[in-house]
Scaffold this motif. Structure first.
Motif, mmCIF file in Angstrom:
data_model
loop_
_atom_site.group_PDB
_atom_site.id
_atom_site.type_symbol
_atom_site.label_atom_id
_atom_site.label_comp_id
_atom_site.label_asym_id
_atom_site.label_seq_id
_atom_site.Cartn_x
_atom_site.Cartn_y
_atom_site.Cartn_z
ATOM 1 N N ARG A 35 13.659 -8.194 -9.370
ATOM 2 C CA ARG A 35 14.067 -7.776 -8.102
ATOM 3 C C ARG A 35 14.449 -5.977 -8.545
ATOM 4 N NH1 ARG A 35 15.385 -10.195 -3.968
ATOM 5 N NH2 ARG A 35 17.535 -9.615 -3.535
ATOM 6 N N ILE A 36 13.966 -5.566 -7.324
ATOM 7 C CA ILE A 36 14.679 -3.801 -8.051
ATOM 8 C C ILE A 36 15.780 -3.965 -7.800
ATOM 9 C CG2 ILE A 36 14.245 -1.990 -6.319
ATOM 10 C CD1 ILE A 36 11.846 -3.135 -4.904
ATOM 11 N N PRO A 37 16.646 -3.395 -9.011
ATOM 12 C CA PRO A 37 18.031 -2.754 -9.345
ATOM 13 C C PRO A 37 18.092 -2.029 -8.345
ATOM 14 C CG PRO A 37 16.318 -1.822 -10.986
ATOM 15 C CD PRO A 37 14.981 -2.566 -9.996
ATOM 16 N N ILE A 88 10.463 9.192 8.903
ATOM 17 C CA ILE A 88 11.226 8.355 7.839
ATOM 18 C C ILE A 88 12.480 9.122 7.414
ATOM 19 C CG2 ILE A 88 10.443 6.679 6.040
ATOM 20 C CD1 ILE A 88 9.134 5.812 7.914
ATOM 21 N N ARG A 89 13.254 9.009 7.661
ATOM 22 C CA ARG A 89 14.365 9.985 6.408
ATOM 23 C C ARG A 89 14.719 8.817 5.400
ATOM 24 N NH1 ARG A 89 18.577 11.196 9.889
ATOM 25 N NH2 ARG A 89 17.324 12.624 11.145
ATOM 26 N N VAL A 90 14.706 9.671 3.962
ATOM 27 C CA VAL A 90 14.905 8.675 2.923
ATOM 28 C C VAL A 90 16.405 9.248 2.569
ATOM 29 C CG1 VAL A 90 14.378 8.247 0.685
ATOM 30 C CG2 VAL A 90 12.467 8.346 1.428
ATOM 31 N N THR A 91 17.561 8.255 2.407
ATOM 32 C CA THR A 91 18.940 8.654 2.780
ATOM 33 C C THR A 91 19.495 10.023 1.333
ATOM 34 O OG1 THR A 91 19.292 7.082 2.572
ATOM 35 C CG2 THR A 91 19.377 8.132 4.160
ATOM 36 N N THR A 123 15.918 5.405 -0.748
ATOM 37 C CA THR A 123 14.687 4.630 -1.894
ATOM 38 C C THR A 123 14.686 3.342 -2.441
ATOM 39 O OG1 THR A 123 14.599 7.139 -2.569
ATOM 40 C CG2 THR A 123 13.268 4.954 -3.953
ATOM 41 N N ARG A 124 15.228 2.759 -2.658
ATOM 42 C CA ARG A 124 15.734 1.182 -3.752
ATOM 43 C C ARG A 124 15.286 0.488 -1.888
ATOM 44 N NH1 ARG A 124 16.643 -3.774 -2.744
ATOM 45 N NH2 ARG A 124 17.174 -5.021 -4.472
ATOM 46 N N ASP A 125 15.537 0.693 -0.979
ATOM 47 C CA ASP A 125 15.562 -0.349 0.739
ATOM 48 C C ASP A 125 14.287 -0.064 0.684
ATOM 49 O OD1 ASP A 125 18.291 -1.522 0.024
ATOM 50 O OD2 ASP A 125 19.612 -0.103 1.443
ATOM 51 N N GLU A 133 10.508 -7.508 -0.731
ATOM 52 C CA GLU A 133 12.092 -8.275 -1.797
ATOM 53 C C GLU A 133 13.186 -8.762 -0.399
ATOM 54 O OE1 GLU A 133 15.216 -6.286 -4.246
ATOM 55 O OE2 GLU A 133 13.032 -6.484 -5.601
ATOM 56 N N GLU A 134 13.365 -8.123 0.066
ATOM 57 C CA GLU A 134 14.088 -8.435 1.570
ATOM 58 C C GLU A 134 13.602 -7.840 3.465
ATOM 59 O OE1 GLU A 134 18.282 -6.492 1.186
ATOM 60 O OE2 GLU A 134 18.061 -6.304 -0.059
ATOM 61 N N ASP A 135 13.877 -8.393 4.328
ATOM 62 C CA ASP A 135 13.278 -8.104 5.562
ATOM 63 C C ASP A 135 14.328 -6.917 6.208
ATOM 64 O OD1 ASP A 135 14.923 -9.616 7.856
ATOM 65 O OD2 ASP A 135 14.518 -10.640 5.554
ATOM 66 N N ALA A 136 13.170 -6.426 7.398
ATOM 67 C CA ALA A 136 14.406 -5.761 7.563
ATOM 68 C C ALA A 136 15.285 -5.867 9.025
ATOM 69 C CB ALA A 136 13.351 -4.638 9.142
ATOM 70 N N ASP A 137 15.253 -7.511 9.318
ATOM 71 C CA ASP A 137 16.484 -7.473 10.039
ATOM 72 C C ASP A 137 18.004 -7.991 9.092
ATOM 73 O OD1 ASP A 137 15.977 -7.789 12.395
ATOM 74 O OD2 ASP A 137 15.133 -9.956 12.153
#
Length: 172
Positions: A35-37, A88-91, A123-125, A133-137
């Motif tokens: 999993r991405i830390p 796309i904004r990578v916060t 970036t992680r998300d 690994e995770e869905d948009a919802d």
């Protein structure tokens, strides 16, 4: 003393086929468990990135999207994006990537106009989303993924990404 060079053989050719398959399966299983830390881009680095021209990361993004267009991204389903401004904004990284879909594929957009859809996350998300690994919802309802602007367009983007067959990118 001089020894003649041995011909280079890939390690995989030295292993029997059944062993190669077992090793590949074990490798995939271990990767699947990773999993991405949790991390954020350090603030000083983000401040520097925010001041740099955004053309290079935007061009990298549109190049990747164009490589996927027609292969894993169905162009006919993306017609509603044509001529629409996307951002796309990578916060946490200070990146703002403006692009659009035209007749010849995705291209950088002039950053002066207000985009029709803005998608923001860390970036992680974004990595977790790309690697499924995770869905948009989940990210959206936990307020880690924000969509601003044309919500119908946002829903189209989300549904298109959900429908992508990422296994098509795997080598045979």
């Amino acid at each position: 003393m001089h020894f003649p060079a041995l011909p280079a053989l890939p390690l995989t050719e030295l292993l029997p086929h059944s062993l190669r398959q077992r090793v590949a399966q074990q490798f995939e299983q271990r990767l699947a468990g990773l999993r991405i830390p949790a991390f954020t881009v350090p603030a000083p680095l983000a401040r520097i990135a925010a001041r740099l021209p955004q053309q290079i990361p935007t061009q990298a993004l549109v190049t990747a999207l164009n490589l996927a267009l027609g292969r894993i991204l169905p162009r006919d389903q993306l017609e509603a994006l044509s001529g629409r401004g996307l951002r796309i904004r990578v916060t946490d990284a200070g990146l703002t990537l403006d692009f659009t879909l035209g007749d010849k594929g995705f291209r950088r957009a002039a950053g002066s106009s207000t985009p029709d859809l803005i998608i923001s996350a860390s970036t992680r998300d974004f990595l977790a989303l790309a690697l499924r690994e995770e869905d948009a919802d989940t990210l959206f309802f936990s307020r880690r993924l924000l969509m601003e602007g044309d919500t119908e367009l946002g829903l189209l983007v989300k549904n298109t990404l959900d429908a992508v067959d990422w296994s098509a990118l795997r080598p045979v």
